[in-house]
Write a protein that holds these residues in place. Structure first.
Motif, mmCIF file in Angstrom:
data_model
loop_
_atom_site.group_PDB
_atom_site.id
_atom_site.type_symbol
_atom_site.label_atom_id
_atom_site.label_comp_id
_atom_site.label_asym_id
_atom_site.label_seq_id
_atom_site.Cartn_x
_atom_site.Cartn_y
_atom_site.Cartn_z
ATOM 1 N N MET B 210 0.866 -1.180 0.000
ATOM 2 C CA MET B 210 0.000 0.000 0.000
ATOM 3 C C MET B 210 0.901 1.229 0.000
ATOM 4 S SD MET B 210 -3.102 -1.367 0.312
ATOM 5 C CE MET B 210 -4.065 0.060 0.783
ATOM 6 N N LEU B 211 0.685 2.108 -0.972
ATOM 7 C CA LEU B 211 1.536 3.292 -1.075
ATOM 8 C C LEU B 211 0.802 4.544 -0.584
ATOM 9 C CD1 LEU B 211 3.213 2.697 -4.550
ATOM 10 C CD2 LEU B 211 4.044 2.050 -2.279
ATOM 11 N N THR B 212 1.590 5.545 -0.166
ATOM 12 C CA THR B 212 1.016 6.821 0.269
ATOM 13 C C THR B 212 0.990 7.783 -0.902
ATOM 14 O OG1 THR B 212 3.179 7.742 0.775
ATOM 15 C CG2 THR B 212 2.060 6.533 2.539
ATOM 16 N N ARG B 213 0.444 8.959 -0.648
ATOM 17 C CA ARG B 213 0.565 10.030 -1.628
ATOM 18 C C ARG B 213 2.025 10.436 -1.730
ATOM 19 N NH1 ARG B 213 -3.718 12.364 -3.806
ATOM 20 N NH2 ARG B 213 -5.747 12.176 -2.786
ATOM 21 N N ARG B 214 2.388 11.164 -2.813
ATOM 22 C CA ARG B 214 3.788 11.497 -3.008
ATOM 23 C C ARG B 214 4.257 12.587 -2.039
ATOM 24 N NH1 ARG B 214 2.114 13.343 -8.787
ATOM 25 N NH2 ARG B 214 1.344 15.405 -8.378
ATOM 26 N N PRO B 215 5.546 12.602 -1.683
ATOM 27 C CA PRO B 215 6.539 11.610 -2.115
ATOM 28 C C PRO B 215 6.199 10.226 -1.569
ATOM 29 C CG PRO B 215 7.457 13.054 -0.436
ATOM 30 C CD PRO B 215 6.127 13.600 -0.782
ATOM 31 N N THR B 216 6.209 9.268 -2.464
ATOM 32 C CA THR B 216 5.617 7.976 -2.184
ATOM 33 C C THR B 216 6.441 7.137 -1.209
ATOM 34 O OG1 THR B 216 4.708 8.063 -4.386
ATOM 35 C CG2 THR B 216 4.681 5.932 -3.286
ATOM 36 N N LEU B 217 5.750 6.640 -0.203
ATOM 37 C CA LEU B 217 6.361 5.722 0.767
ATOM 38 C C LEU B 217 5.444 4.519 0.908
ATOM 39 C CD1 LEU B 217 7.323 8.362 3.463
ATOM 40 C CD2 LEU B 217 8.922 7.121 1.973
ATOM 41 N N VAL B 218 5.960 3.494 1.590
ATOM 42 C CA VAL B 218 5.128 2.327 1.836
ATOM 43 C C VAL B 218 4.266 2.594 3.053
ATOM 44 C CG1 VAL B 218 5.140 -0.123 2.400
ATOM 45 C CG2 VAL B 218 6.834 0.806 0.804
ATOM 46 N N ALA B 219 2.947 2.621 2.857
ATOM 47 C CA ALA B 219 2.033 2.844 3.981
ATOM 48 C C ALA B 219 1.840 1.552 4.747
ATOM 49 C CB ALA B 219 0.690 3.360 3.466
ATOM 50 N N ASP B 220 1.785 0.442 4.005
ATOM 51 C CA ASP B 220 1.646 -0.864 4.653
ATOM 52 C C ASP B 220 2.083 -1.936 3.667
ATOM 53 O OD1 ASP B 220 1.139 -2.687 6.581
ATOM 54 O OD2 ASP B 220 -1.027 -2.318 6.701
ATOM 55 N N ASP B 221 2.518 -3.039 4.223
ATOM 56 C CA ASP B 221 3.020 -4.151 3.422
ATOM 57 C C ASP B 221 2.314 -5.385 3.959
ATOM 58 O OD1 ASP B 221 4.487 -5.974 2.022
ATOM 59 O OD2 ASP B 221 6.420 -5.039 2.439
ATOM 60 N N ILE B 222 1.342 -5.871 3.209
ATOM 61 C CA ILE B 222 0.415 -6.864 3.755
ATOM 62 C C ILE B 222 0.562 -8.201 3.046
ATOM 63 C CG2 ILE B 222 -2.039 -7.369 4.140
ATOM 64 C CD1 ILE B 222 -2.451 -4.251 3.864
ATOM 65 N N ALA B 223 0.802 -9.256 3.810
ATOM 66 C CA ALA B 223 0.865 -10.592 3.221
ATOM 67 C C ALA B 223 -0.553 -11.111 3.031
ATOM 68 C CB ALA B 223 1.648 -11.528 4.128
ATOM 69 N N SER B 236 -15.856 -13.987 -0.559
ATOM 70 C CA SER B 236 -16.710 -13.799 0.614
ATOM 71 C C SER B 236 -16.148 -14.496 1.854
ATOM 72 C CB SER B 236 -18.131 -14.284 0.307
ATOM 73 O OG SER B 236 -18.074 -15.567 -0.262
ATOM 74 N N ALA B 237 -14.922 -15.063 1.741
ATOM 75 C CA ALA B 237 -14.312 -15.731 2.898
ATOM 76 C C ALA B 237 -13.919 -14.689 3.949
ATOM 77 C CB ALA B 237 -13.086 -16.525 2.451
ATOM 78 N N PRO B 238 -14.014 -15.058 5.242
ATOM 79 C CA PRO B 238 -13.690 -14.109 6.323
ATOM 80 C C PRO B 238 -12.269 -13.542 6.216
ATOM 81 C CG PRO B 238 -14.637 -16.135 7.213
ATOM 82 C CD PRO B 238 -14.460 -16.367 5.753
ATOM 83 N N ASP B 239 -11.297 -14.389 5.852
ATOM 84 C CA ASP B 239 -9.908 -13.921 5.728
ATOM 85 C C ASP B 239 -9.810 -12.815 4.689
ATOM 86 O OD1 ASP B 239 -9.459 -15.932 7.429
ATOM 87 O OD2 ASP B 239 -8.175 -17.144 6.099
ATOM 88 N N PHE B 240 -10.500 -13.057 3.574
ATOM 89 C CA PHE B 240 -10.473 -12.086 2.484
ATOM 90 C C PHE B 240 -11.054 -10.747 2.949
ATOM 91 C CE2 PHE B 240 -12.465 -9.887 -1.056
ATOM 92 C CZ PHE B 240 -11.473 -9.898 -2.015
ATOM 93 N N ILE B 241 -12.187 -10.851 3.630
ATOM 94 C CA ILE B 241 -12.864 -9.634 4.079
ATOM 95 C C ILE B 241 -12.002 -8.883 5.096
ATOM 96 C CG2 ILE B 241 -14.909 -8.805 5.348
ATOM 97 C CD1 ILE B 241 -16.417 -11.167 3.913
ATOM 98 N N ALA B 242 -11.313 -9.637 5.952
ATOM 99 C CA ALA B 242 -10.443 -9.005 6.955
ATOM 100 C C ALA B 242 -9.309 -8.242 6.279
ATOM 101 C CB ALA B 242 -9.886 -10.070 7.892
ATOM 102 N N ILE B 243 -8.700 -8.880 5.268
ATOM 103 C CA ILE B 243 -7.601 -8.220 4.554
ATOM 104 C C ILE B 243 -8.104 -6.967 3.841
ATOM 105 C CG2 ILE B 243 -5.957 -8.461 2.648
ATOM 106 C CD1 ILE B 243 -5.737 -11.433 3.410
ATOM 107 N N LYS B 244 -9.279 -7.108 3.216
ATOM 108 C CA LYS B 244 -9.832 -5.977 2.477
ATOM 109 C C LYS B 244 -10.107 -4.806 3.430
ATOM 110 C CE LYS B 244 -13.365 -4.869 -0.935
ATOM 111 N NZ LYS B 244 -14.520 -5.354 -1.698
ATOM 112 N N ALA B 245 -10.631 -5.137 4.635
ATOM 113 C CA ALA B 245 -10.921 -4.093 5.624
ATOM 114 C C ALA B 245 -9.635 -3.389 6.040
ATOM 115 C CB ALA B 245 -11.621 -4.703 6.834
ATOM 116 N N ARG B 246 -8.588 -4.175 6.261
ATOM 117 C CA ARG B 246 -7.313 -3.587 6.670
ATOM 118 C C ARG B 246 -6.759 -2.673 5.561
ATOM 119 N NH1 ARG B 246 -1.763 -6.920 8.105
ATOM 120 N NH2 ARG B 246 -0.360 -5.111 7.986
#
Lengths: 249, 258
Positions: B210-223, B236-246
């Motif tokens: 996940m990138l931020t607005r410029r100057p661009t940095l890593v906002a989050d790095d999600i496995a 529609s799996a719970p794991d998927f929804i959790a990741i999407k929410a994050r």
């Protein structure tokens, strides 16, 4: 069928009007012969006179100057189009001479090439080459950037990009340039045949017929020249349609 | 995110700098992409997602820093690139199969090998349309599939996908997405996907940057630890929804943070 009938009807109407004008004696018969007389005089000149030879000479001169124009205009246009900064530098000169009436250059070309075949072909080639060059350069400059990048990413060398992408991207525009170029070459060749020490060619024939008051033949040669121009244009339109199958899709 | 050792990295970006008209887009940006991973890059408009992959693919010069493929520069490696606009990326004067053969010819492969690769790709993607057709006579989905096959034909060390489905309808996107993940996973192709569709990014990726607005940095790095293959039910799996929410949460903060 309908597509052929409608234009044929228009042409028949034109001839009918002409005939009517002759029957009503709207002009001196010496200046305006009947369509039939025109046809007979022209046919006679084709079979017994020099007209077939004249037509052949005009066609060869036009084709030759067109080929010279292509040999200069296409590679130079590609090169200039690929380096837009160079094109911008010479754009004014190209545009200027493209807009200059080629007939104004006759005296200059007579000095450069002398009174002979060379001058006619050179001046026609010069005019046509600028049109072809201009179109080829614009074709390359309007090439889709994505396609050039795609070729580069796939490992095409700069020279490869020119031949595998730019040339093809410019092809529709190059053919448009060729179509205008060949028409222009014909115009210049016919004028050159009238005024630059000629003994044959359609231009020569039409001006000789006029000065000898062979008005039937004069009209006939005008129509032959018209048919030649029309056929050249049609040939390139068909080539475009057949060869540039991807255009506009 | 577990650290990626240099030997595992197919692509390493160090101290990347890039500015447009004096405005810094990247100012000391670093990234490692693990071999065989599918990395999705997600961020607000104008954060330079496409700029990043264009620099990595050698289509855009960098102002500073380095981008290395296992120690080599981009000119020394085979990469694949799928453009967003397939209509302008394919060569319409060549048949679809000729488009796919083109990069293989540039590599100087033998004819038999070229045909082998073409057939294997056609089998992997279960191609049922005529590859001898010209691109303009194919549907949008088929054209983008040809673009993907052309990019994969060279067996790239890294495949770049620049919003590959954004010009396609949802139905086509779903089926192409399913095919693509199967092939990429079967071939273990390291892939970097730029997308502005969060669902698509999660479904296709092993990891989302996940990138931020410029100057661009890593906002989050999600496995993204969802099982392969990912199908309609995954959405529609719970794991998927959790990741999407994050991701959404990070995205909202990244956009608001500007």
């Amino acid at each position: 069928m309908r597509a052929l009938l409608v234009p044929a009807g228009g042409a028949a109407g034109f001839i009918a009007l002409w005939w009517l004008a002759v029957l009503l004696r709207l002009a001196d018969p010496v200046l305006l012969p009947s369509p039939l007389e025109t046809f007979n005089d022209t046919a006679k000149s084709f079979t017994q006179g020099p007209l077939l030879h004249d037509l052949w000479r005009t066609v060869t001169r036009t084709v030759l100057s067109f080929l010279v124009a292509c040999a200069i205009g296409v590679p130079l246009g590609l090169l200039l189009g690929a380096r837009e900064s160079i094109y911008r530098a010479v754009e004014f000169v190209v545009d200027f001479f493209r807009s200059t009436p080629a007939s104004a250059l006759f005296p200059l070309f007579l000095i450069l090439f002398g009174v002979g075949e060379g001058t006619k072909i050179a001046v026609a080639a010069f005019g046509a080459a600028l049109v072809i060059l201009f179109n080829a350069a614009y074709g390359v400059m309007n090439a889709r950037r994505t396609r050039l990048l795609a070729a580069r990413v796939m490992g095409a060398s700069p020279l490869r990009v020119v031949f595998d992408v730019m040339l093809w991207e410019a092809m529709p525009q190059i053919l448009v340039g060729m179509r205008s170029g060949v028409s222009l070459a014909l115009v210049i060749v016919v004028v050159a045949e009238m005024f630059i020490g000629s003994t044959d060619g359609l231009g020569q024939r039409v001006i000789v017929a006029q000065s000898l008051f062979e008005s039937g033949l004069m009209y006939g040669v005008i129509f032959v020249a018209g048919a030649l121009g029309y056929l050249l244009n049609l040939t390139f339109l068909l080539l475009e349609k057949r060869f540039i199958h991807w255009a506009g899709k | 995110m577990n650290a990626i050792t240099p030997r595992e990295a197919a692509l390493s970006v160090r101290g990347l700098r890039k500015a447009f008209a004096g405005v810094a887009v990247y100012d000391g940006f670093s990234l490692d992409v693990k071999r065989g991973d599918i990395l999705a890059i997600f961020g607000p408009n104008g954060c330079g997602k496409s700029t990043l992959i264009n620099m990595a693919a050698g289509l855009l010069p960098v102002d500073g820093g380095e981008i290395l493929y296992d120690g080599r520069i981009v000119d020394e490696v085979r990469i694949g690139y799928v453009f967003q606009n397939y209509r302008e990326a394919l060569f319409p004067w060549r048949r679809a199969a000729e488009n796919i053969r083109y990069p293989l010819r540039r590599m100087g492969l033998k004819r038999a090998e070229i045909e082998r690769r073409l057939e294997s790709l056609a089998a992997d993607f279960r191609v049922r349309f005529d590859l001898n057709a010209y691109p303009y006579s194919l549907s949008g989905g088929q054209q983008q599939l040809v673009s993907i096959m052309r990019a994969l034909a060279v067996e790239p060390e890294v495949l770049f996908l620049d919003e590959p489905f954004s010009a396609l309808d949802y139905e086509t996107t779903l089926s192409l997405r399913t095919l693509l993940q199967q092939v990429l996973k079967a071939r273990k192709t390291t892939t970097i996907l730029v997308s502005h569709d969060l669902e698509e990014s999660i479904v296709l990726a092993d990891r989302i940057l996940m990138l931020t607005r410029r100057p661009t940095l890593v906002a989050d790095d999600i496995a993204v630890d969802l099982a392969w293959p990912r199908e309609a039910a995954t959405l529609s799996a719970p794991d998927f929804i959790a990741i999407k929410a994050r991701c959404l949460d990070v995205f909202t903060r990244a956009v608001a943070g500007a």
